[in-house]
Each structure stands twice: as structure tokens, then as C-alpha cells.
Write a protein that holds these residues in place. Sequence first.
Motif, PDB file in Angstrom:
ATOM      1  N   SER A  10       0.844  -1.193   0.000  1.00 25.78           N
ATOM      2  CA  SER A  10       0.000   0.000   0.000  1.00 25.78           C
ATOM      3  C   SER A  10       0.878   1.240   0.000  1.00 25.78           C
ATOM      4  O   SER A  10       2.036   1.204   0.401  1.00 25.78           O
ATOM      5  N   VAL A  11       0.299   2.320  -0.493  1.00 30.04           N
ATOM      6  CA  VAL A  11       0.908   3.640  -0.383  1.00 30.04           C
ATOM      7  C   VAL A  11       0.038   4.396   0.600  1.00 30.04           C
ATOM      8  O   VAL A  11      -1.195   4.400   0.486  1.00 30.04           O
ATOM      9  N   GLU A  12       0.682   5.002   1.581  1.00 30.63           N
ATOM     10  CA  GLU A  12      -0.052   5.700   2.633  1.00 30.63           C
ATOM     11  C   GLU A  12       0.396   7.150   2.698  1.00 30.63           C
ATOM     12  O   GLU A  12       1.535   7.470   2.366  1.00 30.63           O
ATOM     13  N   ALA A  13      -0.521   8.016   3.122  1.00 31.56           N
ATOM     14  CA  ALA A  13      -0.249   9.448   3.220  1.00 31.56           C
ATOM     15  C   ALA A  13      -0.526   9.933   4.634  1.00 31.56           C
ATOM     16  O   ALA A  13      -1.449   9.459   5.305  1.00 31.56           O
ATOM     17  N   SER A  14       0.290  10.908   5.070  1.00 27.92           N
ATOM     18  CA  SER A  14       0.098  11.523   6.375  1.00 27.92           C
ATOM     19  C   SER A  14       0.275  13.034   6.248  1.00 27.92           C
ATOM     20  O   SER A  14       1.200  13.507   5.585  1.00 27.92           O
ATOM     21  N   THR A  15      -0.599  13.777   6.886  1.00 28.11           N
ATOM     22  CA  THR A  15      -0.480  15.240   6.911  1.00 28.11           C
ATOM     23  C   THR A  15      -0.151  15.758   8.309  1.00 28.11           C
ATOM     24  O   THR A  15      -0.138  16.959   8.539  1.00 28.11           O
ATOM     25  N   ASP A  16       0.122  14.840   9.254  1.00 29.46           N
ATOM     26  CA  ASP A  16       0.395  15.249  10.632  1.00 29.46           C
ATOM     27  C   ASP A  16       1.722  14.686  11.144  1.00 29.46           C
ATOM     28  O   ASP A  16       1.815  14.227  12.269  1.00 29.46           O
ATOM     29  N   THR A  46      -3.522  18.935  -2.277  1.00 30.98           N
ATOM     30  CA  THR A  46      -3.056  20.176  -2.887  1.00 30.98           C
ATOM     31  C   THR A  46      -2.956  21.275  -1.831  1.00 30.98           C
ATOM     32  O   THR A  46      -3.887  21.506  -1.067  1.00 30.98           O
ATOM     33  N   GLY A  47      -1.800  21.909  -1.770  1.00 33.40           N
ATOM     34  CA  GLY A  47      -1.576  23.006  -0.825  1.00 33.40           C
ATOM     35  C   GLY A  47      -1.247  22.565   0.585  1.00 33.40           C
ATOM     36  O   GLY A  47      -1.130  23.389   1.485  1.00 33.40           O
ATOM     37  N   VAL A  48      -1.101  21.256   0.799  1.00 27.94           N
ATOM     38  CA  VAL A  48      -0.835  20.707   2.125  1.00 27.94           C
ATOM     39  C   VAL A  48       0.484  19.939   2.079  1.00 27.94           C
ATOM     40  O   VAL A  48       0.782  19.270   1.099  1.00 27.94           O
ATOM     41  N   THR A  49       1.281  20.042   3.136  1.00 22.91           N
ATOM     42  CA  THR A  49       2.478  19.217   3.224  1.00 22.91           C
ATOM     43  C   THR A  49       2.050  17.800   3.552  1.00 22.91           C
ATOM     44  O   THR A  49       1.302  17.565   4.499  1.00 22.91           O
ATOM     45  N   VAL A  50       2.524  16.860   2.736  1.00 23.93           N
ATOM     46  CA  VAL A  50       2.122  15.461   2.912  1.00 23.93           C
ATOM     47  C   VAL A  50       3.355  14.568   2.884  1.00 23.93           C
ATOM     48  O   VAL A  50       4.289  14.812   2.129  1.00 23.93           O
ATOM     49  N   GLN A  51       3.371  13.571   3.745  1.00 25.12           N
ATOM     50  CA  GLN A  51       4.402  12.530   3.720  1.00 25.12           C
ATOM     51  C   GLN A  51       3.786  11.297   3.085  1.00 25.12           C
ATOM     52  O   GLN A  51       2.624  10.976   3.348  1.00 25.12           O
ATOM     53  N   LEU A  52       4.569  10.600   2.273  1.00 32.18           N
ATOM     54  CA  LEU A  52       4.111   9.360   1.652  1.00 32.18           C
ATOM     55  C   LEU A  52       5.026   8.230   2.083  1.00 32.18           C
ATOM     56  O   LEU A  52       6.214   8.439   2.289  1.00 32.18           O
ATOM     57  N   ARG A  53       4.474   7.037   2.214  1.00 32.43           N
ATOM     58  CA  ARG A  53       5.300   5.868   2.507  1.00 32.43           C
ATOM     59  C   ARG A  53       4.721   4.649   1.803  1.00 32.43           C
ATOM     60  O   ARG A  53       3.520   4.561   1.542  1.00 32.43           O
ATOM     61  N   PHE A  54       5.607   3.719   1.495  1.00 33.57           N
ATOM     62  CA  PHE A  54       5.229   2.422   0.959  1.00 33.57           C
ATOM     63  C   PHE A  54       5.187   1.453   2.125  1.00 33.57           C
ATOM     64  O   PHE A  54       6.107   1.419   2.942  1.00 33.57           O
ATOM     65  N   HIS A  55       4.127   0.664   2.194  1.00 37.16           N
ATOM     66  CA  HIS A  55       3.968  -0.285   3.296  1.00 37.16           C
ATOM     67  C   HIS A  55       3.761  -1.673   2.698  1.00 37.16           C
ATOM     68  O   HIS A  55       2.717  -1.952   2.100  1.00 37.16           O
ATOM     69  N   GLY A  56       4.755  -2.530   2.812  1.00 42.01           N
ATOM     70  CA  GLY A  56       4.662  -3.883   2.275  1.00 42.01           C
ATOM     71  C   GLY A  56       4.545  -4.905   3.389  1.00 42.01           C
ATOM     72  O   GLY A  56       5.228  -4.804   4.406  1.00 42.01           O
ATOM     73  N   LEU A  57       3.660  -5.853   3.209  1.00 42.60           N
ATOM     74  CA  LEU A  57       3.496  -6.954   4.156  1.00 42.60           C
ATOM     75  C   LEU A  57       3.815  -8.256   3.449  1.00 42.60           C
ATOM     76  O   LEU A  57       3.346  -8.500   2.337  1.00 42.60           O
TER      77      LEU A  57
END
Length: 86
Positions: A10-16, A46-57
Motif C-alpha cells: 500500500s501507499v499511505e499518506a500523512s499530513t500530521d 493540494t496546498g498541504v504538506t504530505v508525507q508518503l510511505r510504501f507499506h509492504g506486508l
Amino acid sequence: MLGNAVGSLSVEASTDNGTIWISIFSKSGSQGSNWNIATISLDAYTGVTVQLRFHGLTGNSWQGDIVIDDVKISEASRGENSDTSI
């Protein structure tokens, strides 16, 4: 994602700053031996700082591989060929 025992990716996003992660893309099981292309819209960020990560199981044995290659994040073209790689 190839093999009898591939888990999920999965690709996951975080704004916090990584406290809460939201799945924005998910695949599970074998996807075949060819390279696959996935496009994920980040319009919601859009207009928000976002972190992305790949999560493999992993699956339940050694007979599975997940490989990620050639990741590109770009601004969507707005009527011209103006994609900007970031």
C-alpha cells in the motif's frame, strides 16, 4: 508483486508528521511477472504538506517478491505539456 505468497503493498499518506496514515493505494497477491504501472491522485493534498510511505506486508512463506521501481511525483498538466517532476 510475484509469487505464491505475496502479501500486500500500500501507499499511505500523512499530513500530521506521521501520527496518522491513510491508505491511498493498495494491491495484494501476485500481480504477474510484468512491470505494472499505477497512478495515484494526490489532488486531496493540494496546498498541504504530505508525507508518503510504501507499506509492504509479506505473505506466509518465502515465495513472494515485491519490487518498487521508477517512482515519479509530478504536477498534473493543465492544458499544456508542463509536468514538473518533484
